[in-house]
Design an enzyme around this catalytic site. Sequence first.
Site, PDB file in Angstrom:
ATOM      1  N   TYR A 165       0.916  -1.113   0.125  1.00 20.37           N
ATOM      2  CA  TYR A 165       0.023  -0.058   0.007  1.00 20.37           C
ATOM      3  C   TYR A 165       0.999   1.209   0.036  1.00 20.37           C
ATOM      4  CZ  TYR A 165      -4.168  -3.081   0.749  1.00 20.37           C
ATOM      5  OH  TYR A 165      -5.040  -3.814   0.513  1.00 20.37           O
TER       6      TYR A 165
ATOM      7  N   TYR B 271     -11.689  -8.220   6.919  1.00 18.95           N
ATOM      8  CA  TYR B 271     -10.458  -8.158   5.994  1.00 18.95           C
ATOM      9  C   TYR B 271     -10.513  -9.516   5.724  1.00 18.95           C
ATOM     10  CZ  TYR B 271      -6.113  -7.968   3.816  1.00 18.95           C
ATOM     11  OH  TYR B 271      -5.272  -7.986   2.946  1.00 18.95           O
TER      12      TYR B 271
ATOM     13  N   ASP C 283     -12.442 -17.714   8.467  1.00 16.60           N
ATOM     14  CA  ASP C 283     -11.088 -17.227   8.191  1.00 16.60           C
ATOM     15  C   ASP C 283     -10.230 -17.065   9.585  1.00 16.60           C
ATOM     16  OD1 ASP C 283      -8.857 -15.814   7.489  1.00 16.60           O
ATOM     17  OD2 ASP C 283      -9.998 -14.398   6.124  1.00 16.60           O
TER      18      ASP C 283
ATOM     19  N   LYS D 134      -0.575 -17.032   7.486  1.00 14.76           N
ATOM     20  CA  LYS D 134       0.155 -16.331   8.329  1.00 14.76           C
ATOM     21  C   LYS D 134       1.075 -17.198   9.174  1.00 14.76           C
ATOM     22  CE  LYS D 134      -1.922 -11.831   7.938  1.00 14.76           C
ATOM     23  NZ  LYS D 134      -3.036 -11.353   7.465  1.00 14.76           N
TER      24      LYS D 134
HETATM   25  C1  LIG Z   1      -3.815 -11.428   6.215  1.00 16.62           C
HETATM   26  C2  LIG Z   1      -5.040 -11.939   5.990  1.00 16.62           C
HETATM   27  C3  LIG Z   1      -5.546 -12.448   4.804  1.00 16.62           C
HETATM   28  C4  LIG Z   1      -4.707 -12.442   3.482  1.00 16.62           C
HETATM   29  O1  LIG Z   1      -3.588 -13.116   3.702  1.00 16.62           O
HETATM   30  P1  LIG Z   1      -2.462 -12.994   2.756  1.00 16.62           P
HETATM   31  O2  LIG Z   1      -1.598 -13.890   3.227  1.00 16.62           O
HETATM   32  O3  LIG Z   1      -1.967 -11.560   3.010  1.00 16.62           O
HETATM   33  O4  LIG Z   1      -2.871 -12.988   1.169  1.00 16.62           O
HETATM   34  C5  LIG Z   1      -6.882 -12.964   4.876  1.00 16.62           C
HETATM   35  N1  LIG Z   1      -7.604 -13.119   5.875  1.00 16.62           N
HETATM   36  C6  LIG Z   1      -7.161 -12.436   6.986  1.00 16.62           C
HETATM   37  C7  LIG Z   1      -8.149 -12.552   8.348  1.00 16.62           C
HETATM   38  C8  LIG Z   1      -6.093 -11.934   7.235  1.00 16.62           C
HETATM   39  O5  LIG Z   1      -5.256 -11.307   8.324  1.00 16.62           O
END
Ligand SMILES: *Cc1c(COP(=O)(O)O)cnc(C)c1O
Length: 428
Positions: free
Chosen positions: A14, A141, A242, A271
């Site tokens: 960004y 997100y 997620d 992550k």
């Molecule tokens: C960081 C994140 C993503 C995206 O993961 P990337 O490895 O950056 O593509 C998706 N969902 C959540 C909740 C996240 O924190």
Amino acid sequence: MDLAFDSRHIWHPYTSTLTPLTCYPIISAHDIYLELENGKQLVDGMSSWWSAIHGYNHPHLNRAAHQQIDKMSHVMFGGITHEPAINLCKKLLAFAPNNLEHVFLADSGSVAVEVSLKMALQYWHAKGEKRSKFLTLRDGYHGDTFAAMSVTDPDNSMHSLYKGFLPEHIFAQSPKTGFWQEWNDKDIQDFQQKLECHHQQIAAVILEPIVQGAGGMRIYHPEFLKQVRILCDAYGVLLILDEIATGFGRTGKMFACEHADVEPDIICVGKALTGGYMTLSATLASKEVADTVCDGDAGCFMHGPTFMANPLACAVATASMELLETQQWAQQVTNIEQWFSQLLPPLTASPLVKDVRWLGAIGVVETHCPVEMETIQALFVELGVWIRPFGRLIYIMPPYISQREHIDKLVAAISIALDNPNCFKSMR
Ligand SMILES: *Cc1c(COP(=O)(O)O)cnc(C)c1O
């Protein structure tokens, strides 16, 4: 380091090519420290965006990487399999909610989310139902690729910019009741109404369990998630969780959904999966979801990235799972949570602070005004810490191995920044 070249030619997350911001040159990292080119050591408060949970340069993870690279760093996964993938998936399934039985390995969090959405679409297609909408939450997100962006908060991800490209999904109000507050049944009403109204078109609900990360660092009441599971069952809609930010102990449970005792139909992890060493993610599905998907016209799940199940990444991820198996993380995260509960509330004495909140090894200070990024970042570095705020949020999620002195230092730095009006934009 050629920082002039960097700012002239290299995009950071960004950033603008017109007004590049300062980037700090890091030459190495160990334990909870990032080392600057000038030799200064910074206490890391970010775990490199949730990922480096065991700290940097960990001997057990290093050993796994060295051993694997001497055998093979990568082979294709089509028609081939290997021990690193098998070992990792065994451990993943042992940790994950019991109902999940099938693992799809992918390369990043966003792709894991894409995969989960495609699974849900193929699931309903196989059942002969036309369902192409997703129900999600405001302030969420889920990543930066198109489908992930389409279920991310519309204001956050600038939906208006991509009008015509982004499919339009359904957004319910995000929960207002905080994790430690008393549950209020009103919190679920909007979600319930949206589900009731649109459930025949909805393929799945997708949301971040308990902690909404990059969309606002909001920590909400487990009862909300409980109710979501009950409603999804009542209306026959799949539930995708997620856990890319929250997974692997960050909230004090192995997975955040355990706070509410719910099992999703599909879960996304990423992550911290490799302990922050390499990019790797996974989407886990229940047997019912997986078998239904594969029973459809396509006869298979239609996805297969080039670097699927990269052996090097799988070997390090397995080593990270081994560290988690020792259970040390649970006490470490509990300690950090306790330190946050003592150190963060006093910060509310500052007139700049709107709210403080914490859960597990996540601490958040929400301010009334957005931070002045260049100034506050320089101050943090001067004070010997690495904290990267955004907007009105100064938040830390340090490696689990952090000691009391490190947490003290991080919170003290935030406190000093709060005494420094230059670190904040004035309210208009
Ligand atoms: C960081 C994140 C993503 C995206 O993961 P990337 O490895 O950056 O593509 C998706 N969902 C959540 C909740 C996240 O924190």
